[in-house]
Design an enzyme around this catalytic site. Structure first.
Site, mmCIF file in Angstrom:
data_model
loop_
_atom_site.group_PDB
_atom_site.id
_atom_site.type_symbol
_atom_site.label_atom_id
_atom_site.label_comp_id
_atom_site.label_asym_id
_atom_site.label_seq_id
_atom_site.Cartn_x
_atom_site.Cartn_y
_atom_site.Cartn_z
ATOM 1 N N HIS A 325 -15.873 -12.138 11.982
ATOM 2 C CA HIS A 325 -14.238 -12.299 11.425
ATOM 3 C C HIS A 325 -13.632 -11.183 12.526
ATOM 4 O O HIS A 325 -14.178 -10.065 12.680
ATOM 5 C CB HIS A 325 -14.372 -11.700 10.040
ATOM 6 C CG HIS A 325 -12.839 -11.477 9.735
ATOM 7 N ND1 HIS A 325 -12.319 -10.065 9.473
ATOM 8 C CD2 HIS A 325 -11.694 -12.292 9.651
ATOM 9 C CE1 HIS A 325 -11.105 -10.224 9.085
ATOM 10 N NE2 HIS A 325 -10.666 -11.526 9.058
ATOM 11 N N ASN A 326 -12.489 -11.804 13.030
ATOM 12 C CA ASN A 326 -11.801 -10.969 13.799
ATOM 13 C C ASN A 326 -12.579 -10.237 14.666
ATOM 14 O O ASN A 326 -12.591 -8.970 14.988
ATOM 15 C CB ASN A 326 -11.001 -9.911 13.109
ATOM 16 C CG ASN A 326 -9.825 -10.373 12.332
ATOM 17 O OD1 ASN A 326 -9.587 -11.492 12.422
ATOM 18 N ND2 ASN A 326 -8.932 -9.647 11.687
ATOM 19 N N ASP A 357 -7.627 -14.407 17.341
ATOM 20 C CA ASP A 357 -6.127 -14.556 17.223
ATOM 21 C C ASP A 357 -5.569 -14.597 18.406
ATOM 22 O O ASP A 357 -5.165 -13.568 18.786
ATOM 23 C CB ASP A 357 -6.027 -13.474 16.373
ATOM 24 C CG ASP A 357 -6.734 -13.179 14.814
ATOM 25 O OD1 ASP A 357 -6.298 -12.530 14.105
ATOM 26 O OD2 ASP A 357 -7.410 -14.411 14.557
ATOM 27 N N HIS A 369 -4.356 -8.444 16.343
ATOM 28 C CA HIS A 369 -4.557 -8.702 14.978
ATOM 29 C C HIS A 369 -3.175 -8.552 14.565
ATOM 30 O O HIS A 369 -2.485 -7.418 14.511
ATOM 31 C CB HIS A 369 -5.234 -7.546 14.027
ATOM 32 C CG HIS A 369 -5.388 -8.196 12.750
ATOM 33 N ND1 HIS A 369 -5.620 -7.205 11.725
ATOM 34 C CD2 HIS A 369 -5.369 -9.244 12.235
ATOM 35 C CE1 HIS A 369 -5.696 -7.912 10.580
ATOM 36 N NE2 HIS A 369 -5.501 -9.138 10.591
ATOM 37 N N GLU A 403 -7.209 -18.809 15.514
ATOM 38 C CA GLU A 403 -6.016 -18.622 14.650
ATOM 39 C C GLU A 403 -4.770 -18.814 15.446
ATOM 40 O O GLU A 403 -4.797 -17.757 16.248
ATOM 41 C CB GLU A 403 -6.107 -17.266 13.906
ATOM 42 C CG GLU A 403 -5.177 -17.213 12.652
ATOM 43 C CD GLU A 403 -5.326 -15.996 11.853
ATOM 44 O OE1 GLU A 403 -4.386 -15.411 11.721
ATOM 45 O OE2 GLU A 403 -6.299 -15.845 11.483
#
Length: 1243
Positions: A325-326, A357, A369, A403
């Site tokens: 994640h991220n 992202d 982020h 994303e």
């Protein structure tokens, strides 16, 4: 790691030269805060890289074992400070060493003076790193000791003062003993003048570790499987060769230890005195203790760390996929640094799904982020980093979870970067156009898959030209005769749909060869009364034929679904042999003996008909086959009471060439006829039975009618026509009920003889157009060619045209075509036909209306129906593999029928769709399988295998939806990510998500916690490939993860005995304790007492008895060891851990190699535990709890008696009272719950 070439190609001499040069060192430019010229060298004794200004002072060192990557070129941040042109080093003379054990690695960036020198260091460092990782434990101990000595005495004089020793011991996590004790130890090792040389320091270390000799009490009990010798001193002879062998066999359950040579080789690794490396080696106390704590005695069975290629052929939706994640973040979610190195770290750990992202920036997209103060990095830099490291740890597919926050124009830029950087690695087309499930990891090997929103519109993709084809590819076409879909290669060109012969999928399926036995006379299938009936058949046959040895038959096994049984006649009786089956690499093979495999039962039998079957008692070649008694009587195509006229009537109702039946001829018991359809006509052929053979014509013999039919299913019986459609009573009844069956067929399957008429059959050309007035008449246009014309009376002829066979038309509307004209017409048709000779039929699309069957048809979800404009009963059903493909075919066919849709409209529509969906078509076109679904994603009544649904950890479907969620997860992908509140980058427990089949459970890899350690343990399976096949039980409808588990499948008994080389917590000496935890369906935990002020060699004496854990789901349970230390406030602080999947744990006295929070190995840090994994409810292999039991077992198996190797005398039986103690202990356990002692578990 950077490599100059395969290490296997490097000669030993070349390796020696490279290592010598690295040890000599060279002056390099070291890029740090400033660029400095320093001497860089490898210190072989300590296995370190050191950089120095002067010969007597080391500026810095790094351990070879801590090197994670040696990256060629100027590819680190260190080089960015020196872009002003002052540095003269080229890209190919620079490299960076990435090292460390934390998430963010340290770097040592270096520049040498030549390309050859750079290549030498790249090759040499990788070579030395691999040697260090593979080095045996005694070698690592020696390197570690030298490293400790040099750490306090950098002059490297190979000696240590007592003062330096006292300073060193606390650094080793060991409290300095009182002066008297220390003096005694120094005197014992022979230290003189308050100094120790390296040999004396090594002995001093052995004395310290000898304090753990309380461990040896475990092996002094009567229940011990071997005799322990003198244990008074560390160098006393304690374990002899045969004793050590017994220890390995009976305590450690090591089957390889039956080979004494292998035991001898293992012992010599741990014996540091070459004079004692004899054919009968002996372990001293120190050596035996070193072995117990060594990685060679690990609790983990390394075979479970190997990749299982057999497990990589399921659809992606059957796997857990290692996911981050991220991924770009190195710390928390608000303030931390974003880095391309975070991607590199995760990819090299085996992560197979990383997150990007993407946000708009000036001139190019960036990654960070959003709406936080995390730093920003360039999108293109991230893509390049991913490209360089995507397949270093695993070559199985990598998923990029995107994303998207960029506008359409920058999305187009992203698409261009993806294509330019990834090239052929980027998956842009489906692996199989007509697939109904996700491809396997093997099919996607080396591919990068984009998870990104996809525009759902018509005409979004382009197609490649195929001669004159406007559209081509595979389609399923509904066969109304067979009532099934057949796959055809199709082309739309010149307003027509051309389709080839059915794609015989079995031709590409290796299983087709496995069915060859089915048509053999010796194969009897599943026999009622199995064994008894087989014996009766062979007895009867041998009574008739004289009973030749080797007379045989094969039948399906009564007990094993995939196996078979070979029954054969030998010396007056029937014997039976099991033909076993197994699977490897996706292919099934068959065997009688494990060393000789066959791809099919057929090839196995053929082999043993030519070569003898060798057993211990006999050799036998298979001879005569016992045939099935009249096997045709069981076939639906056989009729024992059907006249010629009835047979013709049946065949006329089935409008398909290749339809057939076999009938008994009236009044002739040994005469049969095959009635079949060819060229639109019904034909008969006589079959005569002569003795035991069936004769077709005058020379073609078959052993049965079944063999005859199977033969002509593969070979043409008449012209190019094979037996294709068995005319069964059910098929006749179905077509009798439908008056339009004939016309349905004739429209849907046009025979190639419409294109390629057989000469001298008549062909006529239409002078005028004609519209049919009745169903049995032909419609045609002026100039049409009508083939296979038969001249009937009253001015009406019959012929074939437009897919309709042998229908009437007026003779005065046509003219006959000569043979030469027919040839010219045929040539012209072949020229215009994009499939040429491969064409099976043609459909005039302009004669049909096109309907999209939104609810699917005949079990297919994506179906187009071509409905004849004039005859409602005539339909042509086409099925595509996906909605996108269906729309492509629909658009092209619609263009043919309507001529209204044009390219300009598509461009306008594309712009509108892009604007509405906020997705660039260029990005959309790169998305194949991972298509996110955001609307109604918690509804599972309708989904496509190409979609992926993402859920926040606290928004997953509730327990009431578990069954639906599991069903969805079997077909399509799901991804779970942390909730927004986890700003500190903490993680959630992945276990409940794995339990319901979620594939990509995305964790914050930058956080070292229990859950990333569980994640690492799960994905340590299967070669750290990032893909672990979910257990078969999870794909069962009866599986319910929330159901209370009552059945204990395994019990684990664990006792923590001791530890070595624990990491040091800051300045203080550790006061450690160990927690042992079972993680899974139920969680249980046990912890030891605190051992004060000793992190080097603590021993836990209590509790004396092991702790027991109950395992309900061994496929998804983990055993976790955590070493904490208690600080001055009685608070626990993490030191080390080790987490293992239960199914790979080995029983015995085992070493537990410890790792840090990020699952990086800690040098020499280990626990010693006793562990016994028992399978509940089985007692096949009981633990040998006494020597008398051992002796009894050996006598039963004719094994040699145990000998006391210290006295060469047979050992006496153990006193009876000890056996009573064992029985009492067993009864105590049995009263608690029935648990059978069985240490064999996945070994």
């Amino acid at each position: 790691m950077a490599r100059s070439g395969p290490q296997g190609e490097m000669t030993e001499y070349r390796k020696i030269v490279i290592k010598r040069d690295l040890e000599m060192g060279v002056v390099m430019t070291v890029f740090r805060q400033k660029a400095e010229r320093l001497t860089v060298q490898v210190i072989m004794e300590t296995r370190q890289v050191a950089w120095t200004r002067t010969a007597d002072k080391t500026d810095g060192v790094l351990d070879l074992s801590e090197i994670r990557e040696v990256r060629p070129g100027r590819n680190s941040k260190d080089f960015e400070r020196f872009k002003d042109g002052k540095d003269k080093h080229n890209d190919n003379t620079c490299f960076t060493i990435f090292y460390g054990s934390q998430f963010v690695l340290n770097t040592l960036s270096l520049g040498v003076d030549s390309v050859d020198e750079a290549q030498k260091w790249l090759t040499g460092l990788e070579l030395l790193r691999e040697e260090t990782l593979a080095a045996p434990t005694p070698v690592l101990i020696e390197s570690w000791l030298r490293k400790q000595m040099y750490s306090v005495n950098q002059t490297k004089k190979n000696s240590l003062s007592v003062k330096e020793l006292k300073a060193l011991l606390p650094l080793l996590n060991y409290k300095v003993p009182c002066s008297r004790t220390l003096k005694d130890k120094l005197q014992e090792v022979g230290a003189k003048k308050d100094r120790l040389d390296f040999e004396q320091f090594h002995k001093f270390y052995n004395l310290m570790m000898f304090e753990q000799n309380e461990i040896l009490d475990e092996f002094k009990r009567e229940a011990c499987s071997f005799i322990l010798g003198n244990t008074d001193k560390p160098d006393a002879s304690a374990v002899l060769l045969h004793d050590f062998q017994r220890f390995l066999i009976y305590d450690q359950k090591e089957p390889w230890a039956n080979d004494l040579n292998q035991v001898r080789e293992l012992m010599t690794i741990f014996i540091d005195d070459t004079m004692r490396k004899t054919n009968d080696p002996e372990f001293t106390v120190s050596e035996f203790l070193s072995f117990l704590f060594s990685k060679e005695n690990s609790i983990w069975d390394e075979k479970f760390s190997e990749i299982n290629n057999l497990d990589m052929n399921n659809p992606l939706s059957h796997y857990w996929i290692s996911s981050s994640h991220n991924t770009y973040l190195t710390g928390d979610q608000l303030l931390s640094e974003s880095s391309t190195e975070a991607y590199v770290r995760c990819l090299r750990w085996g992560c197979r799904c990383v997150e990007l992202d993407c946000w708009e920036s000036l001139g190019e997209p960036i990654i960070y982020h959003g709406w936080t103060r995390t730093t920003k990095i360039k999108f293109e830099d991230v893509v390049k980093a991913i490209n360089d490291h995507a397949f270093v740890a695993s070559d199985f597919p990598l998923i990029l979870s995107i994303e998207e926050h960029c506008p359409i124009e920058q999305q187009r830029q992203m698409a261009r970067i993806f294509k330019d950087v990834f090239g052929d690695k980027l998956l842009a087309e489906p692996v199989e156009q007509l697939a109904e499930q996700l491809p396997s990891p093997t099919q996607l090997r080396g591919k990068i898959i984009l998870k990104h929103k996809k525009v759902n519109m018509e005409g979004g993709a382009t197609t490649k030209d195929f001669r004159k084809g406007q559209k081509q590819g595979d389609l399923d076409i509904w066969d109304p005769v067979d009532q099934r879909w057949n796959r055809h290669y199709c082309v739309i060109s010149d307003d027509k749909l051309y389709y080839a012969e059915e794609c015989e999928e079995e031709d590409e399926d290796p299983r087709k060869y496995q069915d060859l036995h089915c048509s053999e006379p010796w194969f009897h299938g599943r026999i009622q009364e199995g064994r008894l009936m087989a014996e009766r058949l062979i007895y009867d046959y041998c009574a008739e034929t004289g009973g030749q040895d080797g007379t045989f038959l094969v039948r399906q096994s009564d007990r094993y679904v995939t196996d078979f049984t070979l029954s054969f006649w030998r010396t007056g009786r029937v014997q039976h042999c099991r033909i076993r089956s197994s699977t490897e690499g996706g292919h099934t093979f068959f065997f009688l003996t494990p060393n000789l495999h066959f791809s099919s039962v057929y090839s196995l039998i053929e082999h043993y008909r030519e070569n003898p079957l060798r057993c211990q008692d006999f050799e036998l070649r298979l001879t005569e086959a016992v045939p099935k008694p009249d096997p045709h009587l069981q076939e639906r195509w056989f009729y024992s009471n059907l006249s010629r006229g009835q047979a013709e009537d049946y065949l006329l109702r089935i409008p398909r060439d290749g339809a057939f039946l076999i009938r008994q001829r009236e009044g002739e018991p040994d005469s049969f006829a095959i009635t079949f359809r060819g060229d639109g006509k019904v034909k008969h052929c006589r079959i005569q039975k002569e003795g035991s053979v069936y004769l077709l014509g005058t020379t073609t013999e078959f052993e049965s009618l079944v063999e005859l039919v199977n033969y002509f299913k593969k070979k043409p019986l008449y012209r190019k026509i094979k037996l294709r459609y068995p005319v069964t009573p059910e098929l006749v009844e179905r077509f009798s009920a439908n008056e339009n069956c004939s016309s349905i067929y004739m429209e849907t399957y046009v025979k190639p003889n419409e294109i390629e008429p057989s000469l001298p059959q008549n062909t006529v050309r239409a002078l005028y157009s004609y519209q049919a007035k009745r169903p049995d008449e032909l419609s045609f246009t002026k100039g049409a060619l009508i083939h296979n014309v038969s001249k009937e009376v009253d001015g009406w002829w019959k012929g074939d045209y437009g897919g309709r066979l042998q229908l009437f038309f007026p003779a005065n509307y046509v003219e006959e075509v000569s043979n030469s004209a027919q040839t010219d017409a045929k040539a012209q048709e072949m020229e215009n036909n994009p499939l040429g000779e491969l064409c099976k039929g043609i459909v005039e699309i302009s004669m049909y209306n096109i309907q999209n069957m939104k609810n699917g048809k005949y079990g297919k979800p994506h179906v187009l129906t071509l409905q004849h404009k004039e005859q409602d009963s005539v339909q042509f059903d086409l099925a595509a593999g996906s909605l996108e493909e269906l729309f492509e075919w629909y658009q092209v066919a619609w263009d043919v029928t309507q001529r209204e849709m044009r390219e300009q409209y598509q461009i306008i529509q594309q712009g509108e769709v892009e604007k509405k969906a906020e997705v660039a078509m260029e990005m959309s076109d790169l998305v194949v399988y991972c298509q996110p679904r955001s609307k109604e994603k918690d509804r599972f009544d309708n989904y496509n295998y190409k979609e992926v649904r993402s859920f926040m950890e606290n928004k997953i479907p509730g327990k009431s939806r578990t069954k639906e969620f599991l069903r969805y997860n079997r077909k399509a992908l799901s991804r779970i990510y942390p909730k927004n509140q986890r700003v500190e980058s903490s993680n959630f427990d992945p276990y409940p998500l794995w339990e319901v089949g979620c594939h990509m459970v995305a964790l914050n890899y930058q956080t070292a916690d229990k859950y990333t350690q569980l994640n690492s343990a799960l994905f340590s399976l299967n070669g750290n490939s990032g893909y672990v096949l979910q257990p078969e039980m999870m794909r069962s409808d009866g599986y319910d993860p929330h159901q209370e588990k009552k059945k204990v499948k395994y019990s684990i008994r664990v006792k923590v005995i001791a530890a070595r080389h624990l990491p040091k917590p800051g300045r203080s000496i550790a006061s450690p304790f160990v927690e042992v935890e079972l993680c899974g369906h139920s969680e249980e935990k046990f912890k030891t007492i605190v051992y004060r002020d000793n992190g080097l060699n603590p021993v836990w004496k209590a509790p004396a008895d092991p702790v027991e854990f109950s395992v309900f789901e061994p496929e998804l349970s983990f055993l976790r060891f955590v070493v904490n230390e208690e600080d001055m406030f009685s608070d626990p602080n993490f030191l080390a851990q080790a987490t293992f999947p239960v199914k790979g744990i080995r029983s015995g006295y085992r070493s537990v190699p410890l790792k840090n929070g990020y699952n990086e190995k800690l040098d020499l840090a280990a626990l010693l535990v006793y562990i016994n994994v028992q399978q509940a409810g089985r007692a096949e292999e009981e633990l040998y709890s006494s020597s008398s039991q051992l002796r009894k077992k050996q006598v039963e198996h004719s094994e040699p008696f145990l000998y006391d190797t210290h006295s060469n005398l047979q050992r006496a039986a153990v006193p009876a009272q000890h056996g009573q103690l064992v029985r009492e202990s067993s009864e105590r356990h049995r009263s608690k719950e029935k648990k059978i002692n069985n240490s064999k578990f996945y070994t």
